[in-house]
Motif scaffolding. Structure first.
Motif: not given
Length: 205
Positions: A16, A18, A96, A99, A102
């Motif tokens: 995943t 990040d 994800n 993001l 963010d």
């Protein structure tokens, strides 16, 4: 045709993204390098440079950046002398969607770059298939697909449909790990699902 790569252990199939790893991969050449290693197996910077039409200096630099962020690693069993071979650490990533929201503009920009490069790769793969389909047998031509559908769904129904499609595709993964079949080839499958704006002002009959 290229020989399929050996399947990785289950724990190395996907990872995943990040904020940190996204910044490490969100570059067109890095994504192309990683894709090439995943699809065609270990290679040197020089081999990848020739394959992608880049300089070996550029591919070497970006491979080291990918290694820093954990996407590639040395393949020492392939090395000869000072020749450095690289291999992919995993076979895919999970993006994800958070993001894209963010608080750091740099992360949002990297997410946008990443997704656009994924779309570009899909387009490039499809164009390559259309340009080389005459090289394949009639059986493979008939086994290909280029379809699109338009459905009226809620967001929840769309997520359900996507999950079911992914589950169906995953059910075929064990077949790819079975004993080599001379009739089998790597098959790329793209799925896209997104809402389309409608002109709600048009007059209904």
């Amino acid at each position: 045709m290229e020989e399929p790569t050996e399947p990785l252990p289950e724990e190395r199939q996907v990872r995943t993204l990040d904020a940190r790893t996204l910044r490490g991969i969100a570059h067109p050449l890095r994504m192309q390098l990683l894709y090439a290693l995943r699809q065609r197996g270990p290679a040197t910077a020089s081999m990848l440079a020739e394959r992608l039409g880049e300089s070996s200096g550029a591919t070497s630099y970006h491979l080291r950046q990918l290694a820093t962020h954990g996407f590639v690693e040395d393949a020492p069993e392939r090395g000869k002398g000072r020749e450095r071979w690289w291999q992919a650490v995993d076979q895919g990533v999970i993006f994800n969607a958070n993001l894209l929201k963010d608080g750091d503009p740099a992360v949002r920009g990297a997410a946008d770059t990443y997704l656009h490069e994924v779309a570009t790769t899909h387009t490039r793969e499809l164009s390559t298939w259309l340009g080389t389909r005459a090289d394949w047998s009639e059986d493979w031509y008939r086994a290909s697909d280029m379809s699109n559908w338009t459905l009226r769904l809620t967001a929840a129904q769309s997520r359900e449909l996507i999950e079911k499609m992914h589950d169906l595709l995953e059910s075929y993964r064990p077949l790819a790990h079975a004993e080599d079949d001379p009739d089998a080839e790597q098959v790329r499958i793209h799925t896209h699902a997104f809402p389309v704006a409608q002109d709600r002002t048009e007059t209904q009959p």
